[in-house]
Design a protein around this motif. Structure first.
Motif, PDB file in Angstrom:
ATOM      1  N   HIS A   1       9.570 -37.671 -56.863  1.00 57.62           N
ATOM      2  CA  HIS A   1       8.945 -37.341 -58.154  1.00 57.62           C
ATOM      3  C   HIS A   1       8.016 -36.138 -57.990  1.00 57.62           C
ATOM      4  CE1 HIS A   1      10.480 -41.040 -59.982  1.00 57.62           C
ATOM      5  NE2 HIS A   1      10.115 -41.668 -58.866  1.00 57.62           N
ATOM      6  N   PRO A   2       8.573 -34.952 -57.891  1.00 57.87           N
ATOM      7  CA  PRO A   2       7.727 -33.751 -57.744  1.00 57.87           C
ATOM      8  C   PRO A   2       6.727 -33.636 -58.881  1.00 57.87           C
ATOM      9  CG  PRO A   2      10.054 -33.226 -57.423  1.00 57.87           C
ATOM     10  CD  PRO A   2      10.009 -34.621 -57.936  1.00 57.87           C
ATOM     11  N   GLY A   3       5.499 -33.314 -58.527  1.00 52.61           N
ATOM     12  CA  GLY A   3       4.452 -33.211 -59.531  1.00 52.61           C
ATOM     13  C   GLY A   3       3.829 -34.536 -59.910  1.00 52.61           C
ATOM     14  N   LEU A   4       4.427 -35.632 -59.465  1.00 56.03           N
ATOM     15  CA  LEU A   4       3.901 -36.987 -59.692  1.00 56.03           C
ATOM     16  C   LEU A   4       3.545 -37.239 -61.159  1.00 56.03           C
ATOM     17  CD1 LEU A   4       1.642 -37.323 -56.521  1.00 56.03           C
ATOM     18  CD2 LEU A   4       3.980 -38.150 -56.844  1.00 56.03           C
ATOM     19  N   PRO A   5       4.544 -37.214 -62.026  1.00 57.20           N
ATOM     20  CA  PRO A   5       4.257 -37.459 -63.450  1.00 57.20           C
ATOM     21  C   PRO A   5       3.901 -38.920 -63.696  1.00 57.20           C
ATOM     22  CG  PRO A   5       6.632 -37.370 -63.089  1.00 57.20           C
ATOM     23  CD  PRO A   5       5.989 -37.018 -61.770  1.00 57.20           C
ATOM     24  N   GLY A   6       3.351 -39.164 -64.883  1.00 61.64           N
ATOM     25  CA  GLY A   6       3.043 -40.542 -65.274  1.00 61.64           C
ATOM     26  C   GLY A   6       2.059 -41.198 -64.325  1.00 61.64           C
ATOM     27  N   ASP A   7       2.332 -42.469 -63.976  1.00 58.29           N
ATOM     28  CA  ASP A   7       1.399 -43.204 -63.127  1.00 58.29           C
ATOM     29  C   ASP A   7       1.688 -43.026 -61.638  1.00 58.29           C
ATOM     30  OD1 ASP A   7       3.685 -44.657 -62.792  1.00 58.29           O
ATOM     31  OD2 ASP A   7       2.915 -46.507 -63.681  1.00 58.29           O
ATOM     32  N   TRP A   8       2.677 -42.190 -61.295  1.00 62.73           N
ATOM     33  CA  TRP A   8       2.957 -41.961 -59.872  1.00 62.73           C
ATOM     34  C   TRP A   8       1.762 -41.342 -59.162  1.00 62.73           C
ATOM     35  CZ3 TRP A   8       6.692 -44.645 -58.126  1.00 62.73           C
ATOM     36  CH2 TRP A   8       7.850 -44.873 -58.862  1.00 62.73           C
ATOM     37  N   CYS A   9       1.017 -40.517 -59.867  1.00 60.86           N
ATOM     38  CA  CYS A   9      -0.124 -39.843 -59.239  1.00 60.86           C
ATOM     39  C   CYS A   9      -1.137 -40.869 -58.733  1.00 60.86           C
ATOM     40  CB  CYS A   9      -0.767 -38.902 -60.251  1.00 60.86           C
ATOM     41  SG  CYS A   9      -2.007 -37.800 -59.548  1.00 60.86           S
ATOM     42  N   GLN A  10      -1.449 -41.866 -59.544  1.00 65.14           N
ATOM     43  CA  GLN A  10      -2.402 -42.893 -59.122  1.00 65.14           C
ATOM     44  C   GLN A  10      -1.848 -43.720 -57.959  1.00 65.14           C
ATOM     45  OE1 GLN A  10      -4.459 -45.150 -62.264  1.00 65.14           O
ATOM     46  NE2 GLN A  10      -3.293 -43.903 -63.714  1.00 65.14           N
ATOM     47  N   ARG A  11      -0.571 -44.046 -58.039  1.00 65.12           N
ATOM     48  CA  ARG A  11       0.027 -44.859 -56.969  1.00 65.12           C
ATOM     49  C   ARG A  11      -0.050 -44.134 -55.636  1.00 65.12           C
ATOM     50  NH1 ARG A  11       5.181 -48.157 -59.306  1.00 65.12           N
ATOM     51  NH2 ARG A  11       4.495 -48.417 -61.440  1.00 65.12           N
ATOM     52  N   VAL A  12       0.302 -42.846 -55.669  1.00 58.89           N
ATOM     53  CA  VAL A  12       0.274 -42.084 -54.419  1.00 58.89           C
ATOM     54  C   VAL A  12      -1.165 -41.890 -53.938  1.00 58.89           C
ATOM     55  CG1 VAL A  12       0.858 -39.868 -53.354  1.00 58.89           C
ATOM     56  CG2 VAL A  12       2.472 -40.983 -54.902  1.00 58.89           C
ATOM     57  N   ALA A  13      -2.124 -41.736 -54.877  1.00 58.90           N
ATOM     58  CA  ALA A  13      -3.525 -41.613 -54.477  1.00 58.90           C
ATOM     59  C   ALA A  13      -3.974 -42.845 -53.699  1.00 58.90           C
ATOM     60  CB  ALA A  13      -4.402 -41.407 -55.711  1.00 58.90           C
ATOM     61  N   VAL A  14      -3.599 -44.031 -54.194  1.00 58.64           N
ATOM     62  CA  VAL A  14      -3.951 -45.279 -53.501  1.00 58.64           C
ATOM     63  C   VAL A  14      -3.322 -45.307 -52.111  1.00 58.64           C
ATOM     64  CG1 VAL A  14      -3.687 -47.778 -53.563  1.00 58.64           C
ATOM     65  CG2 VAL A  14      -4.269 -46.543 -55.651  1.00 58.64           C
ATOM     66  N   LEU A  15      -2.064 -44.878 -52.028  1.00 57.49           N
ATOM     67  CA  LEU A  15      -1.376 -44.883 -50.734  1.00 57.49           C
ATOM     68  C   LEU A  15      -1.990 -43.863 -49.784  1.00 57.49           C
ATOM     69  CD1 LEU A  15       2.275 -45.238 -52.055  1.00 57.49           C
ATOM     70  CD2 LEU A  15       0.971 -46.963 -50.788  1.00 57.49           C
ATOM     71  N   ARG A  16      -2.330 -42.680 -50.268  1.00 56.75           N
ATOM     72  CA  ARG A  16      -2.970 -41.678 -49.398  1.00 56.75           C
ATOM     73  C   ARG A  16      -4.302 -42.193 -48.870  1.00 56.75           C
ATOM     74  NH1 ARG A  16       0.999 -38.680 -47.628  1.00 56.75           N
ATOM     75  NH2 ARG A  16       2.061 -37.471 -49.244  1.00 56.75           N
ATOM     76  N   LEU A  17      -5.036 -42.902 -49.714  1.00 58.05           N
ATOM     77  CA  LEU A  17      -6.303 -43.466 -49.264  1.00 58.05           C
ATOM     78  C   LEU A  17      -6.051 -44.526 -48.199  1.00 58.05           C
ATOM     79  CD1 LEU A  17      -9.352 -43.431 -49.647  1.00 58.05           C
ATOM     80  CD2 LEU A  17      -9.086 -45.157 -51.427  1.00 58.05           C
ATOM     81  N   ALA A  18      -5.026 -45.377 -48.404  1.00 52.72           N
ATOM     82  CA  ALA A  18      -4.687 -46.378 -47.393  1.00 52.72           C
ATOM     83  C   ALA A  18      -4.223 -45.733 -46.099  1.00 52.72           C
ATOM     84  CB  ALA A  18      -3.604 -47.311 -47.939  1.00 52.72           C
ATOM     85  N   ALA A  19      -3.637 -44.520 -46.226  1.00 55.10           N
ATOM     86  CA  ALA A  19      -3.186 -43.799 -45.029  1.00 55.10           C
ATOM     87  C   ALA A  19      -4.315 -43.067 -44.336  1.00 55.10           C
ATOM     88  CB  ALA A  19      -2.082 -42.813 -45.416  1.00 55.10           C
ATOM     89  N   GLY A  20      -5.509 -43.071 -44.920  1.00 53.86           N
ATOM     90  CA  GLY A  20      -6.668 -42.458 -44.282  1.00 53.86           C
ATOM     91  C   GLY A  20      -6.936 -41.027 -44.675  1.00 53.86           C
ATOM     92  N   ASP A  21      -6.223 -40.475 -45.659  1.00 61.29           N
ATOM     93  CA  ASP A  21      -6.421 -39.083 -46.068  1.00 61.29           C
ATOM     94  C   ASP A  21      -7.290 -39.069 -47.326  1.00 61.29           C
ATOM     95  OD1 ASP A  21      -6.288 -36.420 -46.703  1.00 61.29           O
ATOM     96  OD2 ASP A  21      -4.113 -36.239 -46.438  1.00 61.29           O
ATOM     97  N   ALA A  22      -8.611 -39.106 -47.139  1.00 67.67           N
ATOM     98  CA  ALA A  22      -9.542 -39.227 -48.262  1.00 67.67           C
ATOM     99  C   ALA A  22      -9.511 -38.001 -49.163  1.00 67.67           C
ATOM    100  CB  ALA A  22     -10.957 -39.456 -47.743  1.00 67.67           C
ATOM    101  N   ARG A  23      -9.398 -36.805 -48.572  1.00 69.43           N
ATOM    102  CA  ARG A  23      -9.411 -35.586 -49.388  1.00 69.43           C
ATOM    103  C   ARG A  23      -8.184 -35.526 -50.293  1.00 69.43           C
ATOM    104  NH1 ARG A  23      -7.346 -30.571 -49.383  1.00 69.43           N
ATOM    105  NH2 ARG A  23      -8.596 -28.949 -50.410  1.00 69.43           N
TER     106      ARG A  23
END
Length: 996
Positions: free
Chosen positions: A389-411
């Motif tokens: 999903h390039p550009g993370l439309p809809g609620d994908w952006c929030q989902r990936v944000a949660v996953l990035r935080l779980a992966a340790g990439d705070a920025r």
């Protein structure tokens, strides 16, 4: 086997309470209940039992659940609940929901294409729409024996901010609706817990905390789970369950599952017996139980479950497939394995959603992973979603944000949360936007990418303003660096502080607004400000107009406050400059704001000029597809049309447009204006219906301007019927809503209290109130012109002999004197002056002109007749007796005794017969009552139609022939008939007309 109890154990009292809520909903007595409890305590089981009972009783059942993915999806549980019903039964067809469809479009996909979209639908408007929808669902079941509906929202602690706002709104407004709201949440602190406890404190909802089961209930639950007879389980098993489960039903079931799976508890035809060591540690029992079941699975199945657990307790199958890369067949094989292991089950009514059996199951699976393993899965999942999903439309952006935080990439998570916040704000989910941006700001604090951090903070300030959190917005804005790599450029800083200034002035924070205006003015010379100056000019124009307390706060920029006239000129200059510059800079919304203000200010020069500005807004709005501004302009044009012609046609058309658009604030504004027009027309039942329709909604939506006007309209409704106590109650509520700082305040003096006083025959008090209105308008810019200055006040002063023709001529020179409501009184005032000067023909012509102007205004028309008749009687001109009879007839029927009595006193002074207000006078036709016929005279009149003589009439009425002769003589005088034969003919004619 799945070890769970087929029956609900130990919750009889709680279930009885819920049954009471269902019964209340079926009676139309809405209630709300919050179920508190720890994980596994049985909240969902109890909610399911309640839902089953409601469905069995024929009630509609709607169910939704908070998300556990960590992403704040606006309104998700509410949308899920609505879809759970409408997917099966279809959408409700109640026509009253039409106005709310646009607000519901984000929740009900079927209404998105069928409804026009409106930008900026507030959370409160959505909440009101949900409330109306639930009411319609409950009432729509009238064909069933038991109407009503049940709304179940589970796991509120995992819900988004918008859902919390909707739930709070529903809780406070369920009274009188066929709706039962049942909410479950964990007994922990947090926004959801605070919401529930606050509702409990104000007695808006009942709070039920599920306690652990007692020893007897634990034993009963265990026996129910295993299908054992009472007392059939070994004592050591039940003792261990009581001791180690601490009364938690889920842990009881898991302990039993562990014992049976480990083969230390066996059942046969002789019952259940212990066959080994029962020693399982608690609370690790759940972890052991899940681990045992997971260990028996294929490694690929275990990996599948671990990925699902990282995604959250509840997960969408398509997302899981995307992350794992499995084909359809393999996906279903692994899913079936998880279901067979009693770890996963379908999740409610939403297709493709599954969930772990319990939150503790998810925690147990995650506990089996090393932190590095969890981070790796999260990173893999985030990468897969971004590729798909390039550009993370809809609620994908929030989902990936949660996953990035779980992966340790705070920025990276912070940047994604910021982008999700921007998208939420664009979609109108401002509360979620704040939560997301605050999280982004927290994650990026200390980041080396200071420019990015400043952008996040800038966006957060804008969003806080949208939610009304002005104090926090102002404080955060002041933390932005003024120089350096993280500072905003001058143009962005000017735009931000202009928005803050606008928010401050609309909140009557004059000092804050003036400070921001001064700051922006200091920036404008440092960059090309052509696109920024109009917006700050509009802000300053409004700032100039805001009413100030006695003593006067400084105007914008520290200038001393001018009087109302000077300030109006200053505001008009600023607004006109803003309007022209905004159009030149292609800023249509700013231009509409400026032209709207000018349209109000131009009223003092004539309503044609005001309408020309509104037509300009209409043209701009049509050209740029600004639908809300189109309706707003139509509404204001309709209000102006009524003041000039007494017609409500255009306003009603604007109301229908607002209704179709779903613009609730404009719809309520139109209804309030229509109600005030109904008051002026004397159509009091219509005014009551309109204000009843919108007074609660405007209060719930915190639409202060509209609510203030509705309250004033209700006060006017009481005042125009002479009901002082009711009027003062409404005005007290108006003042409680900060009415003293409202531009609408003069209506309280002129449209309400002055009218009420004159209907009490207290002219001194009425003139004092009219003087108060005039004094206020001289000190403050005004946009209202029906408060008596150009109509009722000149008439009262003329009747009282306190004015002269020169004073009156100065009033008539103002365009406002030509407005129909004012003209009816102004013409009568002119008649008084002409009659007093010995020009009766000119006076009568003025009375006729007043009657033409007064045609739409029932009460005011009769009030004018009563007032002008007094002057005509004193100065010897006109025909005051029929005027007084007409007025007396109206005010007697309208239950305004002071005016009716005054009319009768004036009739006596004129030497005319006075109507006797005996019982039964309502039976006398209105036309004959206006001629002064009494009840007894009307009885004689009816018998004359049969051409009876005095003796015969006396016999019919049991009175003397001489009394009949007196009544006949009075009838000849009152009806103007020359002789008895003419009176006979008139009686025949009148009774025939009455029969038809």
């Amino acid at each position: 086997m799945l070890i769970t109890s087929p029956v609900l154990v130990g919750r009889d009292d709680e279930l009885a309470h819920l049954d009471g809520g269902l019964a209340a909903a079926r009676r139309g007595e809405g209630r709300a209940v919050f179920l508190f409890g720890d994980a596994g305590i049985g909240k969902s089981r109890l909610a399911s039992a309640c839902a089953f009972r409601a469905f069995a009783d024929g009630m509609a059942v709607l169910r939704g659940r908070g998300s556990t993915t960590g992403a704040t999806m606006p309104f998700r549980p509410v949308a899920e609940a609505l879809l759970s019903l409408f997917r099966i039964g279809g959408l409700p067809q109640d026509p009253e929901l039409m106005a709310y469809r646009p607000a519901l479009a984000e929740l009900v996909p079927e209404w998105r294409s069928a409804s026009p979209t409106t930008a900026g639908v507030s959370v409160l408007e959505t909440a009101e729409a949900v409330l109306r929808l639930l009411a319609a669902v409950g009432h729509d079941l009238t064909s069933r024996q038991e109407p009503g509906c049940l709304l179940v929202i589970e796991d509120l602690h995992d819900a988004d901010a918008e859902t919390l706002a909707v739930i709070e709104y529903l809780v406070d407004n369920l009274s009188g609706l066929p709706v039962f709201l049942l909410v479950t949440l964990r007994a922990t602190s947090g926004p959801a817990g605070e919401l529930a406890r606050a509702a409990g404190r104000r007695r808006a909802a009942a709070l039920i905390e599920l306690r652990p089961l007692g020893p007897a209930d634990v034993r009963l639950l265990a026996e129910s789970c295993l299908g054992a007879e009472a007392g059939q389980l070994p004592r050591e098993v039940t003792d261990k369950l009581v001791r180690d489960s601490e009364g938690n039903p889920f842990v009881v079931e898991e302990l039993l599952s562990g014992m049976v799976s480990a083969d230390v508890l066996r059942g046969d035809t002789d019952g259940w017996r212990v066959c080994g060591d029962l020693g399982i540690d608690v609370p690790t029992t759940v972890v052991h139980s899940v681990a045992q079941r997971t260990a028996r699975l294929d490694p690929a199945d275990r990996d599948f479950l671990h990925v699902a657990a990282v995604l959250g307790r509840r997960f969408a199958l398509p997302v899981l497939q995307l992350v794992t890369g499995l084909d359809d067949r393999s996906l279903l094989v692994h899913l079936r394995a998880g279901i067979d292991a009693q770890l996963i089950s379908p999740s409610g009514p939403v297709a493709d959603y599954y969930e772990f059996r319990h939150a503790l199951t998810t925690e147990a699976l995650l506990a089996g992973l090393l932190p590095m393993e969890r981070a790796a899965i999260a990173q893999r999942a985030a990468d897969a979603i971004e590729r798909a999903h390039p550009g993370l439309p809809g609620d994908w952006c929030q989902r990936v944000a949660v996953l990035r935080l779980a992966a340790g990439d705070a920025r990276a998570a912070g940047l994604l949360f910021a982008e999700a916040g921007r998208a939420a704000l664009d979609g109108g989910a401002v509360a979620s936007a704040v939560a997301l941006l605050e999280r982004a700001h927290e994650l990026m604090a200390g980041s080396q990418a200071t420019a990015g951090a400043a952008s996040v903070l800038e966006r957060l300030v804008y969003t806080l303003v949208e939610t009304g959190r002005l104090d926090q917005a102002l404080a955060l804005a002041d933390t932005l660096p003024l120089t350096g790599p993280g500072a905003l450029d001058d143009a962005r800083s000017a735009a931000l502080h202009t928005r803050l200034a606008w928010a401050a002035v609309t909140a009557l924070r004059l000092e804050d607004a003036a400070a921001r205006v001064a700051y922006v003015r200091g920036l404008l010379g440092r960059f090309d400000s052509a696109s920024h100056t109009p917006a700050i000019d509009v802000v300053e124009a409004h700032l100039v107009l805001v009413p100030r307390p006695a003593g006067g706060e400084p105007a914008a920029g520290g200038e001393p406050a001018a009087d109302g006239g000077d300030r109006t000129e200053q505001a008009e200059q600023l607004a006109r400059r803003a309007a022209l510059a905004a159009e030149a800079a292609d800023l249509p919304e700013v231009a509409c704001q400026a032209w709207q203000l000018l349209a109000l200010l131009e009223r003092r020069h004539g309503f044609d000029r005001a309408d020309s500005h509104l037509e300009r807004i209409l043209a701009l709005a049509n050209r740029h597809q600004l639908t809300t501004w189109q309706v707003d302009a139509l509404l204001r044009l309709g209000a102006n049309e009524f003041m000039r012609s007494g017609s409500s046609t255009q306003l009603e058309r604007a109301h229908r447009a607002a209704l179709g658009l779903g613009a609730l604030a404009l719809m309520h504004s139109a209804e309030a204006t229509m109600a005030m027009q109904a008051v002026l027309r004397g159509a009091y039942p219509a005014a009551r219906e309109l204000t009843d329709r919108c007074v609660a909604a405007t209060a719930r939506l915190r639409n202060v301007d509209n609510h203030q006007f509705v309250l004033l309209t209700r006060a006017a409704l009481a005042a125009h019927q002479g009901r002082r106590r009711e009027m003062e109650q409404e005005l007290a509520e108006f003042h409680r809503w900060d009415g003293d700082r409202s531009l609408q305040r003069p209506l309280a003096f002129g449209t309400c209290r002055a009218i009420c006083a004159v209907l009490e025959e207290d002219r001194e008090r009425s003139l004092a109130e009219l003087d108060n209105a005039l004094d206020w308008e001289r000190k403050h810019p005004t946009v209202f012109y029906l408060n008596g200055r150009y109509g009722l006040r000149p008439l009262l002063r003329a009747v009282e002999g306190r004015s002269d023709p020169d004073e009156h001529a100065a009033i008539t020179a103002d365009p406002a004197a030509g407005l129909l409501w004012n003209r009816q009184f102004e013409r009568l005032a002119h008649a008084v002056h002409e009659g007093r000067a010995g020009r009766p023909e000119q006076a009568l012509r003025a009375v006729q002109e007043a009657g033409e102007a007064a045609e739409p205004f029932l009460m005011a028309r009769h009030l004018g007749l009563r007032l002008v008749a007094e002057a005509a009687l004193a100065d010897g001109w006109g025909d005051p007796v029929p005027w007084l009879r007409t007025a007396e007839e109206y005010f007697h029927g309208a239950a305004v005794p002071a005016v009716a009595s005054a009319c009768r006193d004036l009739l006596r002074r004129a030497g005319a017969s006075v109507p006797q207000r005996r019982s039964g006078s309502e039976g006398v036709p209105a036309g004959l009552r206006r001629q002064g016929l009494t009840v007894r005279e009307y009885e004689v009149f009816l018998l004359l139609a049969s051409r009876l003589g005095n003796q015969e009439i006396a016999g019919c009425l049991y009175i003397s022939p001489r009394t009949v002769e007196k009544h006949v003589a009075s009838l000849l005088a009152k009806t103007g008939r020359a002789n008895r034969a003419a009176l006979y003919d008139y009686a025949v004619e009148a009774t025939a007309a009455e029969a038809h």
